[in-house]
Design a protein around this motif. Sequence first.
Motif, mmCIF file in Angstrom:
data_model
loop_
_atom_site.group_PDB
_atom_site.id
_atom_site.type_symbol
_atom_site.label_atom_id
_atom_site.label_comp_id
_atom_site.label_asym_id
_atom_site.label_seq_id
_atom_site.Cartn_x
_atom_site.Cartn_y
_atom_site.Cartn_z
ATOM 1 N N VAL A 150 -47.399 -47.778 -28.868
ATOM 2 C CA VAL A 150 -48.067 -48.094 -30.022
ATOM 3 C C VAL A 150 -48.442 -46.752 -30.860
ATOM 4 C CG1 VAL A 150 -50.523 -48.490 -31.589
ATOM 5 C CG2 VAL A 150 -49.711 -50.077 -29.496
ATOM 6 N N PHE A 191 -45.180 -46.584 -32.745
ATOM 7 C CA PHE A 191 -44.617 -47.261 -33.796
ATOM 8 C C PHE A 191 -45.278 -46.697 -34.402
ATOM 9 C CE2 PHE A 191 -46.277 -50.637 -36.061
ATOM 10 C CZ PHE A 191 -44.544 -51.664 -36.734
ATOM 11 N N SER A 202 -53.295 -51.533 -38.221
ATOM 12 C CA SER A 202 -53.041 -50.238 -37.586
ATOM 13 C C SER A 202 -53.873 -49.608 -36.428
ATOM 14 C CB SER A 202 -52.238 -48.598 -38.020
ATOM 15 O OG SER A 202 -51.284 -48.331 -38.816
ATOM 16 N N LEU A 222 -43.755 -43.521 -36.518
ATOM 17 C CA LEU A 222 -42.819 -43.730 -36.863
ATOM 18 C C LEU A 222 -42.796 -44.149 -38.386
ATOM 19 C CD1 LEU A 222 -39.290 -44.644 -36.781
ATOM 20 C CD2 LEU A 222 -40.157 -46.921 -36.740
#
Length: 312
Positions: A197, A200, A153, A203
Amino acid sequence: MTNFTTISGFLLMSFSGNPEIEILYASLFLVLYLVALIGNVLIITATSMDNSLYSPMYFFLKHLSFLDLCYISVTVPRSICNSFLNSGNISFWDCILQCFAFTVCGSAEMAMLTVMSYDRYVAICLPLHYEIIMDVSTCVHGVVAVWISGVISGVMHTAATFSIHFCGANIIHQFFCDVPQLLKLSCSNDYISELGVAGFLSLVAFLCFLSIGLSYTHIFSTVLRIPSGEGRDKAFSTCLPHLCVVILFISTGVFEFLKPPSDSPTALDFLLTVLYTVVPSTLNPMIYSLRNKAIKVALRKVFKGRKSCLFC
């Protein structure tokens, strides 16, 4: 490499233009940081030294406390130094490192809370299979997965953020390199990849939240069916501290990222940032030590051991 030649560093804004008030804020930050430092070190010490706490739950708690230490240490010490030295300059590479470390710690903490909720689910809903499912290998793999997810991440978020072209004013209206503030310094709309990003990762965070919610739905359903009041109290005493930590961490983050963007940050903006960067790491040790009897006993042993050493 336009970003490297256009901007060599950034200027982090202080909480107040008044030097006396700024020193007051820095002193408050210092107190909160010391509370977080002492609290999390005590949790790590207690869970490492007390043989009765050698279980998956306290193994994960020890790593959560270490994450909390890293999480608050990424931003707060530098902010304190900047306030006392009356300087807010941060180099481009320092900003990249801070952004990366902050994202790693935040993402890893969310993943760790998810793993801990699964541990509580297995302990209460599948007690006969607990030792088989949550063995040493599973616990170690869980912690490794937490850190790997955090690093991935961090790399994605940082690479996308610093791939945009910065120009114009290099002022960041926060006490650390906050990504939303960095995006405002973009020359054009080339921050679309960063938004992708961020979407994502949001999510993934939502799926973690969903997993935690499902785990606790099953947990409470099982606990409420326990016939004895003592059994219910014991189950709640191990679950409620973790649930409080989850709510604290997620709610402060949600408040920060769902608030409408502002070109001129207010005191409320700074307060919300403090809530999700400082408060969770400071309060987590208190929540666990106040609600968990085993932690209380272990902490008493730590203090008694230190007292006996002093009089040796």
